[in-house]
Structure formats: C-alpha cells, structure tokens
Scaffold this active site. Structure first.
Site, PDB file in Angstrom:
ATOM      1  CD  GLU A  33      -2.902  -0.951  -0.218  1.00  0.00           C
ATOM      2  OE1 GLU A  33      -2.968   0.071  -0.429  1.00  0.00           O
ATOM      3  OE2 GLU A  33      -3.523  -1.918  -0.365  1.00  0.00           O
ATOM      4  CB  CYS A  37     -14.766   2.875 -13.314  1.00  0.00           C
ATOM      5  SG  CYS A  37     -15.809   4.071 -13.049  1.00  0.00           S
ATOM      6  CB  CYS A  69     -19.710   2.011 -19.491  1.00  0.00           C
ATOM      7  SG  CYS A  69     -19.028   3.809 -18.765  1.00  0.00           S
ATOM      8  CB  CYS A  84     -19.007  -1.483 -15.460  1.00  0.00           C
ATOM      9  SG  CYS A  84     -19.121  -0.897 -13.722  1.00  0.00           S
ATOM     10  CB  CYS A  96     -23.268   3.492 -12.991  1.00  0.00           C
ATOM     11  SG  CYS A  96     -22.219   4.810 -13.055  1.00  0.00           S
TER      12      CYS A  96
END
Length: 510
Positions: free
Chosen positions: A76, A232, A239, A242, A248
């Site tokens: 991270e 995205c 899209c 997705c 959405c």
C-alpha cells in the site's frame, strides 16, 4: 484460512449518517437490497477478473497475521502515487530482502534508499522503515490490528492505508477511499462537487463504509479499487464491461440522453438501466452540495467522465539548479565520479547526487560557471581554470510540486587521485561524499533526476566520439572494464576512451 471471517460484529457497515439539508438521497444508497446487489455483482466480477499480483498472493497465503499485515502495508505504501506495473518489481525485491518487520527494522536508511531509488516520493520508504522500528521497539513486534490503532500508532499511515491493512489483513469491516474508489463512487452516485473538499471526502468515506461487505471486507475494498483501475478508468471507462453498471447513475444519465435522442429519431426506445431507486434526478439540484457546480454543469460530450470533479491543481514552481559531473582517475585507473549526500530532511532526503547548487534568477552562463566552480572547488582539490568546466545541456524533471531544470556541467580532474579529494579543512563543512564507478553509481541511492543527468552526459560523450565508435553498451556496465587507459597529468586521454572524459576534457584553445 478465511481472513474475511475475522470481522468484528460491531463493524458491519451498511448504514449511512443522516442526509443533510444540502444533500439529496439521490447521491446515496438508500435501499439495503441495492447495497446487497452491488456487493454481489462486484465481488462476483472480482473473483473472475482480478489481476494476479504478488501482494494479493501473500495476503491470501500467509497465515501469520503480523507477516500478512506487513506484506499488505508495504504494497500500500509503494502503490501510493505509483502505477502497479512499476511497483511489482520493487515489491518483490523488497520482500525478498526484508520479508518481515524485524528484518526491515534492522536495515539502514541507506539500504532502504538504494532499493527505493527510482520509485519516487522517497520519504515513503523512510517512514516505512521508521514505523517498522517503532513496531519492533515499542509494540513488541506486533502490528496494530484495527484501522484506528494503525493510524494512531504508526507514522506515515493515514486513513486509507490503515483501512486497507485492517480490512485485507484482519478482516475489519471498514471502507477505503483512494483515487480509484473516489472515481467509482462519484460516478455511481453522480457526485460532482470537488471530491478533494473535506465535506465531500467525508461523504465518500461514509459511502465506502456503508457499501463494504462485512463478510469479505478486504476483497470488497480491493474489488472497488480494481474496478477503478481497470474498468472505471479516468478517461476511457469500459462501461459495457462494468459489473455494477446498472447501479451507476452517471451511466443512467448518459443512457437517458441517448434514449431521448432515439425517441426523437426513431420513436419509442427502452432503457436497460434498472435502478432499485426510482429517483432519476437530484431533488435538491441547485442547492445540493454534492451535485455538479452550477458554473461547471453536465457536459454531454464527456459522459460519465463528468465525474469526479477536482479543483485545478496548483502548477509546480520552476527552479533551476547547476549540477557538475566531476570525474577523476581512480586508484586502479578506472573513471570515478563524485556523488554527495543530500540533507536528511526535505526533498530527496538522504539520497546521493552529483554536486549541485540552486541558481538564483537571472544568472548568465558565465555567472553560473563561476558559482558552480566555487561550489566544487573543495572537492576538486586543485585550482580549476574556468575553461575546464564544460557545459553539457539542460535536463528537466518534474517533482510533485517543483519543475526542476538541471543546468549540467562536467569537469575532468587530472593528476594524482589523492590530490583530487579536496582539502580536509574544507571537507569538514561539506556533506558526506564518495567517489564511485559507473556501475556503483547505478546501484547507489540516486534519484531518477540524477540518472537523467548521467544519461545526458553519456549521450554527449557518444556524440563527441562519433556514431562509428560504438557508443551502445549494456546498461550498468562499467566502461573501465572495456579497456583502462591512463589519464595524463593535464587530464587528456587517448582517443576512443569509453567514459565521459572524452567530452569532459578541455579542447585545444579553451
């Protein structure tokens, strides 16, 4: 071992704070059924489509909670402001060198900087090492196990990193918000206000905490980030692919416009957008603090990329620095180059660089040469005529807040190697320094900017020899291995020298 089953019953998510008068339910997930469907669709896609990444393998296979949390923590920190493809090699080398907190705590900052070199944002590595030392010395070697404790006890661990470690490593049902998550949430709920503002950021955290799957919090958080990174995306979202496109609202708005256009041209057309909520527009439009600002309304040509909106970034300030690549003949006759260590705090803290000096505004080249010569005089160890300083060119490098231009010069020192080490009384006031070969330079903790400076010198060296003299060589090889040549007292060398001194030396007549 099922990491996700280690969740805490008091952190089950799914509830949002009350909506303020300046916000509309249009921007929230109001129905539990929609939240459950969102989780199911996203996790199903993630299980089939997730990328095979080394830190995910470690988190899934490591049974020791401490080592698992450490592995996630390192990933991270490295992934902050850095692309996954760049991080993979650094992460693998890091975990091979320091597989545990205890191993990292014993490492020197110089070792950390050497491995981190080229990854950028160098303070991250330093803070990671400092935090590991704190865990070992003050926390009995045990990583904090909740997001709240991670953020409170570990230097350099913010809210996002703490949430990622806690959810992935310990199964805490807490959300995360990073750039990818912001993009997904802003599009899914048509949040058009500046996502970097504190009020909007707080609402995004509320959304993330409400959506996180209590049964699989770590996987869910990684799934949202994966969605933002691969589907995205900022400029060309996929899209159609997705898994949560039916949830959405940005996509539904695009489709609504297409349906209206189809009706005008062809007659009635149906929409495939099926939302659990029948809310099609924000009821508080015009006064809602989460909608697109009135001065920057919806742009049909942008589609879903209307979201998110951010305040314009402040342009980096311009700075100029004179840098000198100083070369001498080493004890074995090989070319050596001087590098000095930067201060232990500030930009590029503790890294090594060629002798450099910030330039004030309006300095002409003659003045630049004079101030740089004065700066390197102690290291040169001899009176250096101004003509020996050769101009290489300019190298640009953009840091997060600085557009740095390096005005690069080179200087070849002749005579005895010991005489080119500077006077001891002057050295007392100088930062740490050392002479290195080309191969040693490449392995040192130097910034990408300094490697650009080196390449500029190397490129001019090749041009000085001509295209027919074999400029290409394997990266990282020491030019001295291809044939060592004696340096004369005046700094000259025979032709075809495979080092920077071909152009560093003074041409006749200067």
């Amino acid at each position: 071992m099922n990491i996700q089953s280690m969740r805490r019953p008091d952190e089950m998510g799914g509830m949002l704070p009350p909506v303020s008068a300046q916000q509309s339910a249009y921007h929230l997930f109001s129905h539990p059924a929609e939240i459950e469907a969102f989780r199911k669709n996203l996790l199903s896609w993630y299980d089939k489509s997730k990328r095979d990444l080394p830190w995910r393998k470690l988190a899934a296979s490591e049974s020791d909670a401490n080592r698992r949390a450490y592995a996630v923590w390192v990933s991270e920190i490295m992934l902050q402001q850095t692309q996954v493809a760049t991080v993979i090699d650094y992460y693998n080398r890091w975990m091979q060198k320091w597989p545990t907190l205890q191993a990292l705590a014993k490492a020197s900052l110089e070792e950390v900087n050497e491995l981190w070199a080229g990854l950028g944002y160098y303070s991250r590595g330093k803070r990671l090492q400092e935090a590991s030392q704190k865990v070992v010395s003050e926390l009995a070697g045990q990583m904090p196990a909740t997001a709240e404790e991670l953020q409170r006890l570990l230097p350099g661990v913010g809210r996002y990193t703490a949430g990622a470690i806690a959810s992935i490593s310990y199964g805490q049902a807490t959300g995360v918000v990073d750039g990818n998550v912001i993009r997904v949430l802003c599009r899914v709920r048509c949040i058009g206000a500046d996502s970097s503002s504190p009020a909007v950021a707080d609402r995004l955290w509320d959304l993330a905490n409400a959506l996180v799957d209590p049964a699989r919090p770590g996987d869910f958080n990684q799934a949202v980030m994966e969605l933002g990174a691969t589907v995205c995306t900022p400029r060309a979202p996929l899209c159609v692919e997705c898994p949560v496109k039916h949830h959405c609202r940005a996509r539904c708005r695009v489709e609504k416009e297409l349906v209206s256009a189809s009706k005008r041209l062809l007659g009635k057309a149906a929409s495939s957008c099926s939302q659990a909520s029948d809310i099609e527009e924000c009821a508080a439009a015009g006064s809602c603090s989460l909608c697109l600002p009135a001065l920057e309304p919806w742009d049909s040509s942008l589609g879903v990329t209307n979201f998110p909106r951010r305040a314009a970034k402040k342009q980096p300030r311009a700075e100029r620095t004179a840098t000198c690549v100083l070369e001498r003949r080493g004890p074995q006759g090989e070319p050596e180059y001087l590098i000095v260590q930067r201060p232990s705090s500030g930009l590029l803290a503790g890294l090594w660089e060629f002798p450099s000096l910030a330039l004030g505004p309006g300095l002409k080249e003659k003045q630049q040469r004079e101030v740089l010569l004065a700066h390197v005089q102690a290291w040169a160890g001899e009176a250096v005529a101004r003509g020996h300083l050769r101009h290489v060119g300019e190298v640009s490098h953009v840091f997060s807040h600085i557009h740095q231009t390096y005005v690069v010069y080179s200087l070849l020192l002749g005579g005895d190697p010991e005489a080119a080490s500077g006077r001891q009384d002057e050295m007392l006031e100088r930062p740490a320094f050392r002479w290195v070969t080309q191969a040693e330079f490449q392995k040192s903790a130097v910034s990408t900017a300094m490697k650009k400076v080196w390449k500029a010198c190397e490129r001019q060296s090749c041009e000085g020899r001509g295209s027919g003299q074999g400029c290409k060589r394997k990266r990282g090889t020491n030019p001295s291995r291809t044939g060592q040549r004696k340096v004369e007292a005046d700094g000259s060398r025979p032709p075809r020298q495979l080092s920077l001194d071909v152009f560093l030396s003074t041409p006749a007549g200067e």
